[in-house]
Design an enzyme around this catalytic site. Structure first.
Site, short mmCIF file in Angstrom:
data_model
loop_
_atom_site.label_atom_id
_atom_site.label_comp_id
_atom_site.label_asym_id
_atom_site.label_seq_id
_atom_site.Cartn_x
_atom_site.Cartn_y
_atom_site.Cartn_z
N LYS A 121 0.83 -1.21 0.00
CA LYS A 121 0.00 0.00 0.00
C LYS A 121 0.86 1.25 0.00
O LYS A 121 0.66 2.17 -0.82
CB LYS A 121 -0.92 0.01 1.22
CG LYS A 121 -1.85 1.22 1.27
CD LYS A 121 -2.46 1.42 2.64
CE LYS A 121 -1.46 2.02 3.60
NZ LYS A 121 -2.06 2.40 4.91
N CYS A 197 -25.20 7.55 6.98
CA CYS A 197 -26.02 7.06 5.88
C CYS A 197 -27.08 8.08 5.45
O CYS A 197 -27.44 8.15 4.27
CB CYS A 197 -26.69 5.74 6.27
SG CYS A 197 -25.53 4.38 6.57
N CYS A 206 -26.47 1.60 -1.95
CA CYS A 206 -25.58 0.86 -1.05
C CYS A 206 -26.32 -0.28 -0.35
O CYS A 206 -27.30 -0.03 0.37
CB CYS A 206 -24.98 1.80 -0.01
SG CYS A 206 -23.90 0.97 1.19
#
Length: 239
Positions: A121, A197, A206
């Site tokens: 990474k 959300c 989603c």
């Protein structure tokens, strides 16, 4: 929307007015190395202290790191995660760059992976920011989490597996931009414990929207009756 990576990420940790392109690339490498297991603001603060290295505060360079004792580097890095180990790695990286890479950051993934403290990474972050080279999608904890929640990749604990799945269907020209954008989105909106959300523009699509349980504080267990009596007795004796 301004996110922590925008204000404190690796790409903004370079000193203003850095003298050379080599020094800039080295500073990006150092910031990326420190960022592992460390929040962006803490990495950024440590980088500001490192920028004071060198004679007369000449800045964070390979020369300055080699001339600084490991114990002093450790002091400057605290409270970066695993700061003592990273101080050791920083000294070794500087030495390797001087002896094998002409005081510059390598341009290849394999060469970066051969450096102490540099995993897949971090190596891809360095290539992207230092050289503008995209050698894959950078999958950190935020990208990994969002890929799982959005159904972009199968359930796995391995970020490298997630990276390979994402690269199978996401166009290569989007890999670099996606890495930075998703990290910021994960920091500000789709957080690990209490995702927003209700304000998420992706909520309608989603599969995990409104299904993540809010984080709750752990309740302290009541001590056994015997221990509680002993504590009370000790308190009475001290009064």
């Amino acid at each position: 929307m301004v996110t922590p990576i925008d204000e404190f990420g690796t790409q903004v940790c370079v000193a203003s007015g850095v003298a050379t392109a080599k020094a800039e690339r080295f500073q990006l490498l150092v910031a990326a190395l420190l960022s592992s297991q460390t929040q962006d603001p803490i990495t950024y603060a440590a980088m500001q202290r490192l920028h004071q290295l060198g004679e007369g505060g000449g800045g964070l360079t390979i020369e300055a790191v080699l001339a600084t004792k490991e114990e002093r580097l450790d002091e400057l890095l605290q409270p970066v995660g695993f700061h003592r180990r990273k101080a050791q790695q920083l000294k070794r990286v500087a030495s390797i760059l001087r002896s094998r890479h002409h005081d510059d950051v390598p341009t290849g993934l394999d060469e970066l992976l051969a450096l102490p403290g540099i995993g897949p990474k971090i190596a891809r972050v360095i290539l992207l920011l230092a050289w503008g080279k995209v050698d894959g999608i950078v999958v950190d904890t935020h990208v990994h989490r969002l890929a799982q929640r959005l159904g972009w990749a199968g359930a796995t604990m391995d970020p490298e597996s997630t990276r390979r799945e994402l690269e199978d269907w996401i166009p290569r020209e989007l890999w670099g931009k996606l890495s930075l954008a998703v990290v910021g989105f994960g920091q500000a909106v789709c957080t690990a414990r209490n995702p927003s959300c209700t304000s998420c523009p992706l909520a309608a699509e989603c599969p995990s929207a409104f299904k993540i349980q809010p984080a709750t504080r752990m309740k302290m267990k009541k001590p056994p009756a015997r221990l509680e009596k002993e504590q009370q007795r000790g308190k009475s004796n001290s009064e």
